[in-house]
Design a protein around this motif. Structure first.
Motif, PDB file in Angstrom:
ATOM      1  N   THR A  86       0.841  -1.197   0.000  1.00  0.00           N
ATOM      2  CA  THR A  86       0.000   0.000   0.000  1.00  0.00           C
ATOM      3  C   THR A  86       0.872   1.241   0.000  1.00  0.00           C
ATOM      4  O   THR A  86       1.778   1.372   0.826  1.00  0.00           O
ATOM      5  CB  THR A  86      -0.918   0.033   1.237  1.00  0.00           C
ATOM      6  N   GLU A  88       0.637   5.152   0.586  1.00  0.00           N
ATOM      7  CA  GLU A  88      -0.229   6.181   1.159  1.00  0.00           C
ATOM      8  C   GLU A  88       0.320   7.562   0.793  1.00  0.00           C
ATOM      9  O   GLU A  88       1.420   7.941   1.210  1.00  0.00           O
ATOM     10  CB  GLU A  88      -0.287   6.028   2.685  1.00  0.00           C
ATOM     11  N   LEU A 124      -5.994  -0.867   7.350  1.00  0.00           N
ATOM     12  CA  LEU A 124      -5.706  -2.152   6.715  1.00  0.00           C
ATOM     13  C   LEU A 124      -6.023  -3.335   7.637  1.00  0.00           C
ATOM     14  O   LEU A 124      -5.793  -4.485   7.272  1.00  0.00           O
ATOM     15  CB  LEU A 124      -4.234  -2.214   6.292  1.00  0.00           C
TER      16      LEU A 124
END
Length: 237
Positions: A86, A88, A124
């Protein structure tokens, strides 16, 4: 191969000594793209195969909103080792260096990055965050706190954040930086350039250079300081 076994052994010992990982944990690994975080990510993925307890990994990178930041090597690595990745997006760099124009930016930047990483980990579904602070970081932080803050303080192996309901774990605490470098080189892992304008010009770099000079006269200086930290009982050691 020797470096790999040694690194994995040190991480596994830290995990066992401080009970860092339990059955069913979902761990967000903070990945900057540098050598330390990539070494931790790859090592934890390998340890996942033989640790008695079952746990899951998530790799998380925060962008800074400044400078060039090519994350393609990290994407490829995560795909290769089968870890969800991921990215961000943040504007932390712009806030610290452009809006606030901080003369000593590291503290504010670190606080903002911690908050963003913790929020992403919670989103998450993670209950733990793994940070890539190694033995040298522990020692340098201890000296920084002593010299510039007048207090005895450094990273704890495990920290619980009650407001977030998250545990922070640092599986590299027994590992020297030089071994991390050997691990990265031996595994041909491509790192990502740090876009921070202050990189290499901080008080931490001064302490790192100071330790390097002191080690010329005393080869055991880092192990002596680290041993003193462990025996002192500070910060839940």
């Amino acid at each position: 191969m020797f470096t790999i076994k040694r690194l994995l052994g040190q991480i596994r010992r830290a995990i066992q000594d401080y009970d860092m990982i339990q059955e069913g944990d979902r761990i967000a690994v903070g990945v900057s793209g540098g050598k330390d975080s990539l070494a931790l990510l790859v090592a934890l993925r390998q340890i996942k195969n033989f640790l008695p307890v079952k746990f899951e990994l998530e790799a998380v990178t925060l962008t800074m909103g400044i400078g060039e930041f090519d994350l393609s090597p990290v994407k490829e690595l995560c795909k290769k080792i089968d870890v969800n990745y991921t990215i961000e997006e943040t504007l932390i760099g712009k806030i610290v260096f452009e809006e606030r124009q901080e003369k000593n930016p590291c503290s504010l930047c670190a606080n903002l990055r911690r908050g963003a990483l913790h929020n992403t980990a919670k989103r998450l579904g993670c209950n733990k965050v793994a940070l890539a602070h190694h033995m040298d970081d522990v020692i340098e932080t201890f000296l920084l706190s002593t010299f510039y803050e007048g207090r005895i303080h450094t990273f704890s192996p495990v920290t619980y954040l009650d407001r977030k309901g998250l545990y922070l774990i640092r599986p590299l605490i027994y590992t020297e930086e030089k071994l991390v470098k050997e691990f990265i080189k031996g595994n041909n892992i491509t790192t990502v350039h740090n876009p921070c304008p202050a990189n290499g010009y901080t008080k931490r770099q001064y302490i790192k250079d100071l330790l390097w000079d002191l080690k010329k006269d005393n080869r055991e200086i880092k192990s002596n300081i680290f041993g003193a930290i462990k025996r002192s009982g500070i910060d839940n050691w």
